[in-house]
Design an enzyme around this catalytic site. Sequence first.
Site, mmCIF file in Angstrom:
data_model
loop_
_atom_site.group_PDB
_atom_site.id
_atom_site.type_symbol
_atom_site.label_atom_id
_atom_site.label_comp_id
_atom_site.label_asym_id
_atom_site.label_seq_id
_atom_site.Cartn_x
_atom_site.Cartn_y
_atom_site.Cartn_z
ATOM 1 N N ASP A 1 -47.000 24.735 15.014
ATOM 2 C CA ASP A 1 -45.755 25.205 15.642
ATOM 3 C C ASP A 1 -44.588 24.582 14.887
ATOM 4 O O ASP A 1 -44.275 23.402 15.088
ATOM 5 C CB ASP A 1 -45.714 24.794 17.132
ATOM 6 N N LYS B 1 -41.673 31.692 18.862
ATOM 7 C CA LYS B 1 -41.744 30.857 20.080
ATOM 8 C C LYS B 1 -40.336 30.449 20.480
ATOM 9 O O LYS B 1 -39.484 30.180 19.614
ATOM 10 C CB LYS B 1 -42.606 29.640 19.750
ATOM 11 N N LYS C 1 -44.618 33.459 22.006
ATOM 12 C CA LYS C 1 -45.004 32.313 22.855
ATOM 13 C C LYS C 1 -43.780 31.863 23.638
ATOM 14 O O LYS C 1 -42.714 31.612 23.046
ATOM 15 C CB LYS C 1 -45.530 31.151 22.003
#
Length: 320
Positions: A128, A234, A274
């Site tokens: 991430d 995300k 996400k």
Amino acid sequence: MTDAYTNEILTQKVDQIVSKLVNQPLPPIQPPPKVPTTSAEVASLIDHTLLAPASTLQEVRNVCSEAKKYKACTVCVNSSMIPIVSEELKGSGVHPISVVGFPFGSANTEGKVREAQVAVEQGAKEIDMVNEADISFHFLPLCCFPLVDFLFHLPLPLPLTHTYRKWNKKKVQNIGLLKSGRYLEVYNDVLEVSKACGQATLKVIIETSLLTAQEIIASSYLSCLALQGDGFIKTSTGYGGGGAKADDIRVMYEVCQLVSKELSLPGGRATKVKASGGIRSLATVREMVQNGAQRVGASGTSKIISEVEGGKVEADAGGY
Ligand SMILES: O=C[C@H](O)COP(=O)(O)O
């Protein structure tokens, strides 16, 4: 680096998708996504997260135990904790995730590339990364010629450049320096880290709470172009002062679908979304899924799962 795009090309493409999507209410996703109901379904969506800077090794071990108990999708930690998490999760089916360039995204790309490489070597199955959170939104034609834009931004006591700087500051949607070549930088930041990830899945944190509506679209678009239908975009680090919002998720999902069409990806393959940051209740998890999220990052997983198991769906107390 790629020579597929120039800053001018990316600026034009960003302007097009922003004008298409910004402030345009989007219809509900059709067919409606399947909303999780059982604790197993909810847990399978969750990246159980521990990113607090003062996290002890024991707390990391506890998070790994919880994730195995719930059968969460992954455990998400800082890169220094990946060796211990890989060890704790071995053979469990729960995967280690490392954050990279966390939490501000302002590390240089070379540093993010190396951090991702080492984390993958040490067992991370997903990365991430935090994208360049500060992107600027150019309104003025002059910005399409970086040299001119740069010269006009020099603090020269000339009325013309002074006016231009003042006007541009007003026009610039975002904090931070107006820097020529920004879109290409944002795109290449993701591209280089994605190459470093190899088989690991890359998720790009765009930090929605720091961005305007235009910049959320722009950053999502540039990230999706670089991801080419793989990985995720995300919402939040949890350290940007705000978290996931359903409307942001919905527009991010729409950008992923549009890029899939633009790149003519086989079978409609698209980058996923996400939701992370401030998700503290089952109701919020469901709301994010209904708006297009296919993964949820949360440090409050235990509370969410206990809601499902206890059959008690609490009103969302709000994560921030
Ligand atoms: O990846 C970021 C974290 O998932 C933030 O989540 P949190 O607000 O639940 O701690």
